[in-house]
Write a protein that holds these residues in place. Sequence first.
Motif, PDB file in Angstrom:
ATOM      1  N   ALA A  83       0.855  -1.196   0.000  1.00  0.00           N
ATOM      2  CA  ALA A  83       0.000   0.000   0.000  1.00  0.00           C
ATOM      3  C   ALA A  83       0.886   1.240   0.000  1.00  0.00           C
ATOM      4  CB  ALA A  83      -0.920   0.002   1.215  1.00  0.00           C
ATOM      5  N   LEU A  84       0.628   2.147  -0.932  1.00  0.00           N
ATOM      6  CA  LEU A  84       1.425   3.362  -1.086  1.00  0.00           C
ATOM      7  C   LEU A  84       0.570   4.595  -0.818  1.00  0.00           C
ATOM      8  CD1 LEU A  84       3.229   2.529  -4.465  1.00  0.00           C
ATOM      9  CD2 LEU A  84       3.930   1.886  -2.150  1.00  0.00           C
ATOM     10  N   ALA A  85       1.075   5.496   0.011  1.00  0.00           N
ATOM     11  CA  ALA A  85       0.487   6.827   0.174  1.00  0.00           C
ATOM     12  C   ALA A  85       1.335   7.779  -0.656  1.00  0.00           C
ATOM     13  CB  ALA A  85       0.473   7.247   1.642  1.00  0.00           C
ATOM     14  N   VAL A  86       0.831   8.155  -1.826  1.00  0.00           N
ATOM     15  CA  VAL A  86       1.623   8.872  -2.822  1.00  0.00           C
ATOM     16  C   VAL A  86       1.196  10.341  -2.889  1.00  0.00           C
ATOM     17  CG1 VAL A  86       2.320   8.968  -5.248  1.00  0.00           C
ATOM     18  CG2 VAL A  86       1.830   6.753  -4.172  1.00  0.00           C
ATOM     19  N   GLU A  87       2.163  11.222  -2.760  1.00  0.00           N
ATOM     20  CA  GLU A  87       1.962  12.637  -3.018  1.00  0.00           C
ATOM     21  C   GLU A  87       2.820  13.028  -4.211  1.00  0.00           C
ATOM     22  OE1 GLU A  87      -0.166  14.852  -1.499  1.00  0.00           O
ATOM     23  OE2 GLU A  87      -0.965  13.078  -0.487  1.00  0.00           O
TER      24      GLU A  87
END
Length: 277
Positions: A83-87
């Motif tokens: 799971a990636l939290a991408v900004e």
Amino acid sequence: MRLRRRHWGMTKPKPELVPVTDKHLLEFVENDSDFAFEMKVVAQLRGIQFECSHSGTYQDPVSDKMRQFDIRAFKQQGSHELALAVECKNLRPEAPLLLSSVPRIDSEAFHDVIVRNVTNAYSFVRVIPTVGSLSVYKPGEMVGKKTDQVMCKDGVLSSDDSSTFDKLNQAVNSCKDLVRQLVSTSAPPYVKAVVPVVVVPAGRLWQVDYALDGELVSPPRSVQRATLRLDQFWSTLSSYSEEIRYRLSHLEFVTIEALPALVDGWLGPDGFFRGHG
């Protein structure tokens, strides 16, 4: 009668505003639009089989204010889920990002994974640290300790990384929801990892390396990927009301063209799930 001398000051002319045309808007979209850059990143992730949520809202766990995340991306591969939290930060050529890095010490060389153990009677969740040479983040490798957005105006160098720092904070804070979601999901896969990521355009990410004693060992150079040391954890409750604490050891900076290969490595035999089946 005394005469008062009048001083005439120079009034700074105001910038002239002109009507914005379709050509202006097209130029903005093609060169300066942050949203257009986000869409390119979403397309990259979907192209490598990630399920993506784009531009949703969440409650910031620090400020309690409503914030908007750029991308949350999930990919399952066998018994693993990443799971990636991408900004996304559409850095301009006149303000690239420079990471100042030093060798990673042993206590920083780790990453966590969420593991669900299933028996006939029940299932339970625990967080297991992967340390040392088994970790994605190995001892002795260079790790960022400071970020700078370097600018040169009228021959004077300056740094202001406030907007980039806000982006990396959003990536880190967005991870809390991901941790909660992965802990609460009882369906397979049963080994999971959460990673905060900031994606930037090609050629806008730089790194300079120092020895632990402060001596410069490598001058600034353009890189495709760099890590920033974090000291952050998020906690949530399991279905049995046990506190689950997940530590985020690093944040990843990566250029958009290097993102697919980097993620492929994270899901590979030497990635986040090494030693976990």
